[in-house]
Design a protein around this motif. Structure first.
Motif, PDB file in Angstrom:
ATOM      1  N   GLY A 394       0.818  -1.212   0.000  1.00 40.68           N
ATOM      2  CA  GLY A 394       0.000   0.000   0.000  1.00 40.68           C
ATOM      3  C   GLY A 394       0.847   1.256   0.000  1.00 40.68           C
ATOM      4  N   LEU A 395       1.920   1.251   0.807  1.00 40.73           N
ATOM      5  CA  LEU A 395       2.832   2.404   0.835  1.00 40.73           C
ATOM      6  C   LEU A 395       3.499   2.616  -0.522  1.00 40.73           C
ATOM      7  CD1 LEU A 395       4.620   2.022   4.298  1.00 40.73           C
ATOM      8  CD2 LEU A 395       3.173   3.931   3.575  1.00 40.73           C
ATOM      9  N   VAL A 396       3.957   1.517  -1.123  1.00 41.05           N
ATOM     10  CA  VAL A 396       4.604   1.603  -2.444  1.00 41.05           C
ATOM     11  C   VAL A 396       3.600   2.093  -3.490  1.00 41.05           C
ATOM     12  CG1 VAL A 396       5.733   0.273  -4.270  1.00 41.05           C
ATOM     13  CG2 VAL A 396       6.296  -0.174  -1.872  1.00 41.05           C
ATOM     14  N   ALA A 397       2.351   1.603  -3.407  1.00 47.15           N
ATOM     15  CA  ALA A 397       1.313   2.031  -4.351  1.00 47.15           C
ATOM     16  C   ALA A 397       1.030   3.522  -4.230  1.00 47.15           C
ATOM     17  CB  ALA A 397       0.033   1.226  -4.112  1.00 47.15           C
ATOM     18  N   ASP A 398       0.989   4.048  -2.987  1.00 45.81           N
ATOM     19  CA  ASP A 398       0.750   5.477  -2.783  1.00 45.81           C
ATOM     20  C   ASP A 398       1.888   6.325  -3.352  1.00 45.81           C
ATOM     21  OD1 ASP A 398      -1.693   5.094  -1.496  1.00 45.81           O
ATOM     22  OD2 ASP A 398      -0.759   4.907   0.479  1.00 45.81           O
ATOM     23  N   LYS A 399       3.106   5.800  -3.318  1.00 41.05           N
ATOM     24  CA  LYS A 399       4.279   6.580  -3.730  1.00 41.05           C
ATOM     25  C   LYS A 399       4.626   6.409  -5.208  1.00 41.05           C
ATOM     26  CE  LYS A 399       8.908   7.747  -2.024  1.00 41.05           C
ATOM     27  NZ  LYS A 399       8.570   9.108  -1.611  1.00 41.05           N
ATOM     28  N   PHE A 400       4.520   5.159  -5.721  1.00 40.70           N
ATOM     29  CA  PHE A 400       4.999   4.877  -7.076  1.00 40.70           C
ATOM     30  C   PHE A 400       3.906   4.391  -8.040  1.00 40.70           C
ATOM     31  CE2 PHE A 400       8.620   4.067  -4.210  1.00 40.70           C
ATOM     32  CZ  PHE A 400       9.510   5.018  -4.699  1.00 40.70           C
ATOM     33  N   GLY A 401       2.707   4.152  -7.541  1.00 42.06           N
ATOM     34  CA  GLY A 401       1.634   3.659  -8.396  1.00 42.06           C
ATOM     35  C   GLY A 401       1.275   2.223  -8.068  1.00 42.06           C
ATOM     36  N   LEU A 402       0.016   1.872  -8.313  1.00 44.19           N
ATOM     37  CA  LEU A 402      -0.493   0.563  -7.904  1.00 44.19           C
ATOM     38  C   LEU A 402       0.202  -0.577  -8.629  1.00 44.19           C
ATOM     39  CD1 LEU A 402      -2.520  -0.997  -6.204  1.00 44.19           C
ATOM     40  CD2 LEU A 402      -4.203  -0.699  -8.032  1.00 44.19           C
ATOM     41  N   GLN A 403       0.405  -0.456  -9.937  1.00 44.10           N
ATOM     42  CA  GLN A 403       1.002  -1.569 -10.676  1.00 44.10           C
ATOM     43  C   GLN A 403       2.425  -1.874 -10.223  1.00 44.10           C
ATOM     44  OE1 GLN A 403      -0.453  -0.740 -15.024  1.00 44.10           O
ATOM     45  NE2 GLN A 403       0.079  -2.899 -14.838  1.00 44.10           N
ATOM     46  N   LEU A 404       3.238  -0.857 -10.057  1.00 42.12           N
ATOM     47  CA  LEU A 404       4.621  -1.086  -9.637  1.00 42.12           C
ATOM     48  C   LEU A 404       4.702  -1.701  -8.248  1.00 42.12           C
ATOM     49  CD1 LEU A 404       6.477   2.102 -10.956  1.00 42.12           C
ATOM     50  CD2 LEU A 404       6.601  -0.239 -11.839  1.00 42.12           C
ATOM     51  N   SER A 405       3.657  -1.509  -7.455  1.00 42.50           N
ATOM     52  CA  SER A 405       3.668  -2.081  -6.098  1.00 42.50           C
ATOM     53  C   SER A 405       3.655  -3.605  -6.127  1.00 42.50           C
ATOM     54  CB  SER A 405       2.470  -1.571  -5.292  1.00 42.50           C
ATOM     55  OG  SER A 405       1.256  -2.162  -5.718  1.00 42.50           O
ATOM     56  N   PHE A 406       3.257  -4.216  -7.255  1.00 39.07           N
ATOM     57  CA  PHE A 406       3.241  -5.676  -7.344  1.00 39.07           C
ATOM     58  C   PHE A 406       4.650  -6.265  -7.408  1.00 39.07           C
ATOM     59  CE2 PHE A 406      -1.173  -4.863  -8.193  1.00 39.07           C
ATOM     60  CZ  PHE A 406      -1.829  -6.001  -7.744  1.00 39.07           C
ATOM     61  N   PHE A 407       5.673  -5.426  -7.555  1.00 41.02           N
ATOM     62  CA  PHE A 407       7.051  -5.903  -7.442  1.00 41.02           C
ATOM     63  C   PHE A 407       7.331  -6.442  -6.038  1.00 41.02           C
ATOM     64  CE2 PHE A 407       8.408  -3.640 -11.382  1.00 41.02           C
ATOM     65  CZ  PHE A 407       9.114  -4.703 -11.948  1.00 41.02           C
ATOM     66  N   ILE A 408       6.624  -5.938  -5.039  1.00 39.49           N
ATOM     67  CA  ILE A 408       6.752  -6.465  -3.673  1.00 39.49           C
ATOM     68  C   ILE A 408       6.378  -7.951  -3.656  1.00 39.49           C
ATOM     69  CG2 ILE A 408       5.912  -6.291  -1.290  1.00 39.49           C
ATOM     70  CD1 ILE A 408       7.654  -3.944  -2.160  1.00 39.49           C
ATOM     71  N   ASP A 409       5.321  -8.298  -4.355  1.00 41.04           N
ATOM     72  CA  ASP A 409       4.874  -9.697  -4.423  1.00 41.04           C
ATOM     73  C   ASP A 409       5.862 -10.564  -5.213  1.00 41.04           C
ATOM     74  OD1 ASP A 409       2.421  -8.949  -3.103  1.00 41.04           O
ATOM     75  OD2 ASP A 409       1.830  -8.053  -5.009  1.00 41.04           O
TER      76      ASP A 409
END
Length: 443
Positions: A394-409
């Motif tokens: 969620g933090l990554v999505a707020d900062k860099f965008g929702l799609q890029l946050s899936f790199f965490i997964d």
């Protein structure tokens, strides 16, 4: 009158055969926490709009839910040691029911904090259930088929998950434009009334869950279950002795870390699937929830295929293949800026299929039988990864965008792949040593 079983228990706690009615009844508990978990994904989407939350704040639904698992797993294991698996299951069902009823005062108070408290209460009951049922399902039969039994039981999970999403789709989400679009056109007074009305919709799924839980609790109460506890002539181990033993078991610790990353990844992907569909498509919440239903259907199919493959190939080879394909699918989700990314997120769910149950039984089998109850609880505690990974995403999505946050997964699935590659290497080495020892003995 009790519904009885006719089995004999071995010294290690396993049975000479599986009592099928009791096993089916145990397996029917998996949909109950599947429904609760998938309803969280509905609530995240609903609360984000109603309470005007960031992606990080909305993910705290999962933090409250899985934080309860972490805190209660060890106490639940102590209940198992002092009483029985059945008594612990009954306690979990009762507390789960109480947690569902707390949604009614929460909707009246209309605060996000009170809803988190209700979700936390449900998690306490589910922690009792998962701590007991995962281990119990693996032990209620022959030792050689423990992984297969748990994978079969886990196959019931997506049935409950889909049911939870359907309850949310038709009872929580409404027709028309998305909530954000509707609220953008309202005055402050209209907005207040509308938000209260939307919160009332969150009660409906939990009302039906309460009826089901009461019925299941009664059915468990009248059914006789085997103990499935290892026979020992030595004194019972205390909790500190067990934890000291587990802290020196390297394979056990690796399994715990892997389970932490896996569960966090699974919950994070499902938490943001509806949000991803809303962002990449011109949809409302009710329509977007269909893609989470497809995800759970894919999860079911993935489990079913894995159950067949594990009977023909080593479970490590199957899981390595699943993990590598999962890494590729998450790379696509993160980088492809069109709606096909949503479909690839669904493919990722198919590849989640066998992971939880296989990691669980592989890790549990590395410990001595007298430590089984507490070891199972510690593995369940690893579910706390689902309280952390979605919040980080969620933090990554707020900062860099929702799609890029899936790199965490993607990072999480890499950890899972590494674990099974290491397990395959360890088992190959153990097998070679066993052959050498046998040859030396024969000579």
């Amino acid at each position: 009158m009790l519904i009885k079983h006719n089995t004999n228990q071995c010294k290690d706690g396993y049975l000479n055969r599986t009592p099928y009615f009791q096993f089916i009844l145990l397996s029917c508990l998996f949909p109950l926490w599947g429904a609760a978990a998938s309803l969280n994904d509905i609530l995240i989407t609903q609360f984000k709009s109603i309470f005007a939350l960031s992606n990080f704040a909305s993910a705290l639904v999962q933090s409250a839910f899985y934080g309860g698992y972490f805190l209660i797993a060890i106490p639940a294991s102590l209940v198992i040691k002092k009483t029985s698996y059945k008594a612990t299951i009954l306690a979990g069902l009762i507390v789960y029911t109480i947690g569902c009823t707390l949604f009614f005062p929460a909707s009246t108070m209309a605060t996000y904090t009170m809803f988190l408290a209700a979700i936390f209460s449900i998690a306490i009951g589910l922690s009792f259930l998962e701590t007991s049922v995962n281990t119990y399902s693996s032990m209620i039969g022959e030792s050689s088929k423990s992984t297969l039994r748990l994978n079969i039981s886990q196959t019931f999970y997506p049935v409950g998950a889909v049911a939870g999403i359907l309850l949310g789709k038709y009872l929580v989400f409404q027709d028309g434009a998305s909530l954000e679009d509707q609220m953008a056109l309202m005055t402050a007074e209209q907005l207040h009334v509308f938000k209260l009305e939307m919160l009332q919709h969150t009660l409906k799924p939990y009302k039906y869950l309460i009826y089901i839980l009461i019925f299941v609790t009664c059915l468990f109460a009248i059914t006789s279950f085997p103990k499935c506890k290892a026979s020992t002539t030595t004194k019972q181990t205390d909790i500190l002795e067990t934890l000291r033993y587990l802290s020196t078991n390297q394979r056990f610790k690796k399994g715990i870390v892997t389970q932490w990353f896996y569960v966090g990844m699974q919950v994070a992907v499902w938490s943001f699937t509806i949000r991803l569909a809303l962002e990449l498509g011109d949809l409302n919440e009710r329509t977007a929830s269909n893609y989470l239903i497809y995800s759970f259907a894919a999860f079911f199919i993935g489990k079913f295929i894995a159950n067949i493959l594990i009977t023909k190939y080593s479970q490590e080879k199957v899981l390595i293949s699943y993990s590598v394909l999962g890494m590729l699918s998450l790379t696509y989700v993160s980088l492809e800026p069109n709606f096909s990314a949503v479909w690839m997120a669904i493919v990722t769910s198919l590849l989640f299929g066998p992971c939880w149950a296989t990691i669980y039984t592989s890790t549990l089998q590395t410990v001595e039988r007298k430590y089984t109850e507490t070891a199972g609880a510690v593995i369940v505690m690893a579910i706390v990864g689902a309280a952390v990974i979605p919040a980080i995403q969620g933090l990554v999505a707020d900062k860099f965008g929702l799609q890029l946050s899936f790199f965490i997964d993607l990072i999480c699935f890499t950890v899972v792949a590494y674990y099974f590659a290491a397990e395959q290497k360890i088992k190959a080495s153990m097998s070679s040593q066993a052959v050498v020892s046998k040859n030396e003995l024969n000579s």
